[in-house]
Design a protein around this motif. Structure first.
Motif, short mmCIF file in Angstrom:
data_model
loop_
_atom_site.label_atom_id
_atom_site.label_comp_id
_atom_site.label_asym_id
_atom_site.label_seq_id
_atom_site.Cartn_x
_atom_site.Cartn_y
_atom_site.Cartn_z
N TYR A 254 0.09 -7.76 7.92
CA TYR A 254 1.35 -7.90 8.67
C TYR A 254 1.17 -7.71 10.17
CZ TYR A 254 1.85 -2.78 9.07
OH TYR A 254 1.66 -1.46 9.37
N ALA B 47 1.09 6.48 4.75
CA ALA B 47 0.55 6.93 3.46
C ALA B 47 0.03 5.75 2.65
CB ALA B 47 1.63 7.68 2.69
N SER C 68 0.82 -1.23 0.00
CA SER C 68 0.00 0.00 0.00
C SER C 68 0.85 1.27 0.00
CB SER C 68 -0.92 0.00 1.23
OG SER C 68 -0.15 -0.22 2.40
N MET D 271 17.68 3.61 -6.71
CA MET D 271 17.19 3.98 -8.04
C MET D 271 17.91 5.20 -8.60
SD MET D 271 15.35 6.98 -7.90
CE MET D 271 14.45 6.76 -9.41
N SER E 99 -1.70 -3.51 6.19
CA SER E 99 -2.63 -3.75 7.29
C SER E 99 -4.04 -3.94 6.71
CB SER E 99 -2.60 -2.60 8.29
OG SER E 99 -3.07 -1.43 7.67
N1 LIG Z 1 16.57 2.46 -2.72
C1 LIG Z 1 15.71 3.15 -3.45
O1 LIG Z 1 15.98 3.48 -4.60
C2 LIG Z 1 14.37 3.50 -2.86
C3 LIG Z 1 13.39 4.08 -3.66
C4 LIG Z 1 12.14 4.34 -3.10
C5 LIG Z 1 11.90 4.03 -1.77
N2 LIG Z 1 12.89 3.50 -1.02
C6 LIG Z 1 12.67 3.13 0.39
O2 LIG Z 1 11.71 2.09 0.42
C7 LIG Z 1 10.93 2.19 1.59
C8 LIG Z 1 9.45 2.23 1.21
O3 LIG Z 1 9.18 3.44 0.51
P1 LIG Z 1 7.71 3.91 0.18
O4 LIG Z 1 7.79 5.27 -0.39
O5 LIG Z 1 6.99 2.88 -0.58
O6 LIG Z 1 7.09 4.00 1.66
P2 LIG Z 1 5.70 4.56 2.13
O7 LIG Z 1 4.89 4.96 0.96
O8 LIG Z 1 5.92 5.58 3.19
O9 LIG Z 1 5.05 3.28 2.83
C9 LIG Z 1 3.91 3.45 3.60
C10 LIG Z 1 3.10 2.18 3.55
O10 LIG Z 1 3.83 1.13 4.15
C11 LIG Z 1 2.93 0.26 4.83
N3 LIG Z 1 3.66 -0.38 5.92
C12 LIG Z 1 4.22 0.21 7.01
N4 LIG Z 1 4.84 -0.72 7.77
C13 LIG Z 1 4.67 -1.91 7.16
C14 LIG Z 1 5.07 -3.24 7.44
N5 LIG Z 1 5.81 -3.54 8.53
N6 LIG Z 1 4.73 -4.22 6.58
C15 LIG Z 1 4.01 -3.94 5.47
N7 LIG Z 1 3.57 -2.70 5.15
C16 LIG Z 1 3.91 -1.70 5.98
C17 LIG Z 1 1.85 1.19 5.33
O11 LIG Z 1 0.64 0.46 5.39
P3 LIG Z 1 -0.23 0.49 6.76
O12 LIG Z 1 -0.64 1.92 6.95
O13 LIG Z 1 -1.33 -0.43 6.42
O14 LIG Z 1 0.69 0.00 7.85
C18 LIG Z 1 1.80 2.31 4.29
O15 LIG Z 1 0.74 2.16 3.36
C19 LIG Z 1 11.43 3.42 2.33
O16 LIG Z 1 12.39 3.03 3.27
C20 LIG Z 1 12.07 4.24 1.23
O17 LIG Z 1 13.05 5.14 1.70
C21 LIG Z 1 14.11 3.23 -1.54
#
Ligand SMILES: NC(=O)c1ccc[n+]([C@@H]2O[C@H](COP(=O)([O-])OP(=O)(O)OC[C@H]3O[C@@H](n4cnc5c(N)ncnc54)[C@H](OP(=O)(O)O)[C@@H]3O)[C@@H](O)[C@H]2O)c1
Length: 295
Positions: free
Chosen positions: A157, A286, A116, A242, A139
């Protein structure tokens, strides 16, 4: 908005991205071309475009930004500016993980954590478009959302343990903590692959982006534990950070215009509330993406 903005603000990426203060944050943009450089020939004034500007050329929390034309792509015609701005960084992340690093094929299966979130909502749709079988975690409140994006298996989860439900997977897209990464290894089939976007970074990554020997040593140490586990289990591990890439963004535009992938925008904040928007992203709740709108 991306978590990367708050991580850079907090100094977490100093080793990889040594920005000199003061500088403007912001890694995604959609807008209209107002001026072109003398050697630029791919776009003209008035074109609607979007981009993830390259590292060290970021700064989209602003009314204007200069972007290298190699990082730009035409904005999908069927999206609003706000929807388009939500795509580049997460779209390119999913593309580089699923297409470049995994080369995922029809019929293969993938576990995409946090379906999500910004990356998850895009990655599920891309995986389905590529013909994969998709399991994801979120969730209960977001279960319908991820199902509507095409997820085949949805695990809450908060009440279920994915490690006891999933087995024999080809790929994992890891975006959570070390414990989740280690548990993910146990659901893979021999020779399966984890691509992690939340670390730890490895030496291969340091080589790819040409980091110094000193940083390479640090990355070898950071990834030593996971590399050992992966070796024992006959699996593969890749860290992905990325990069900007207009050509791939062009392909993403085509998929969006063909109706294969849609943006999921949770909230739109006015430009003046950029800090509040970032705080909302940092809450980790989010559903899809958070966008700021410049009047
Ligand atoms: N290396 C790269 O190039 C790169 C690129 C993009 C992102 N990232 C990293 O990847 C991660 C994710 O980024 P994002 O932008 O997708 O994050 P995000 O949009 O902030 O993720 C939020 C979502 O994660 C869910 N969530 C929270 N804890 C969880 C858990 N334990 N298990 C499953 N779902 C969970 C939440 O759902 P609920 O509200 O239902 O809990 C919420 O919908 C971050 O650490 C970001 O910095 C890295």
């Amino acid at each position: 908005m991306n978590l990367l903005d708050s991580k850079i603000r907090d100094g977490e990426f100093k080793l990889l991205l040594p920005y000199k203060t003061p500088f403007v944050l912001g890694h995604d943009v959609a807008g209209i071309v107002t001026k072109v450089g003398p050697k630029a020939n791919k776009f003209k004034v008035g074109d609607e475009v979007y981009a993830r500007p390259a590292d060290f050329h970021i700064g989209t929390f602003a009314e204007y930004i200069a972007v290298d034309e190699r990082d730009l792509a035409p904005k999908p015609k069927n999206l609003t500016m706000e929807e388009a701005a939500s795509i580049p960084l997460v779209g390119l992340t999913a593309w580089q993980a699923l297409v470049e690093k995994m080369n995922i094929q029809k019929g293969q299966n993938i576990f995409i954590q946090a379906g999500s979130g910004g990356v998850g909502t895009f990655a599920i749709q891309l995986a389905k478009h590529l013909g994969a079988f998709v399991a994801t975690t979120t969730s209960a409140a977001n279960s319908d959302l991820v199902k509507s994006l095409g997820a085949d298996v949805v695990i809450d989860y908060k009440t279920q343990d994915f490690e006891t439900i999933l087995s024999d997977y080809d790929f994992v897209l890891n975006s959570q903590d070390t414990k989740t990464l280690e548990k993910s290894l146990n659901i893979l089939k021999p020779n399966g692959k984890v691509v992690s976007i939340s670390g730890p970074p490895d030496v291969e990554f340091a080589n790819e982006v040409g980091l110094s020997w000193f940083v390479k040593i640090i990355m070898r140490l950071l990834s030593f534990g996971i590399k050992e586990k992966v070796k024992k289990l006959h699996l593969n591990y890749n860290f992905l950070f990325m990069r900007a890439e207009g050509k791939q963004l062009n392909e993403i535009t085509a998929l969006i215009e063909a109706g294969k992938i849609r943006p999921i925008v949770d909230k739109i904040f006015p430009f003046e509330q950029t800090n509040e928007a970032l705080a909302y992203v940092e809450s980790g709740r989010a559903k899809g993406k958070v966008v700021i709108k410049v009047k």
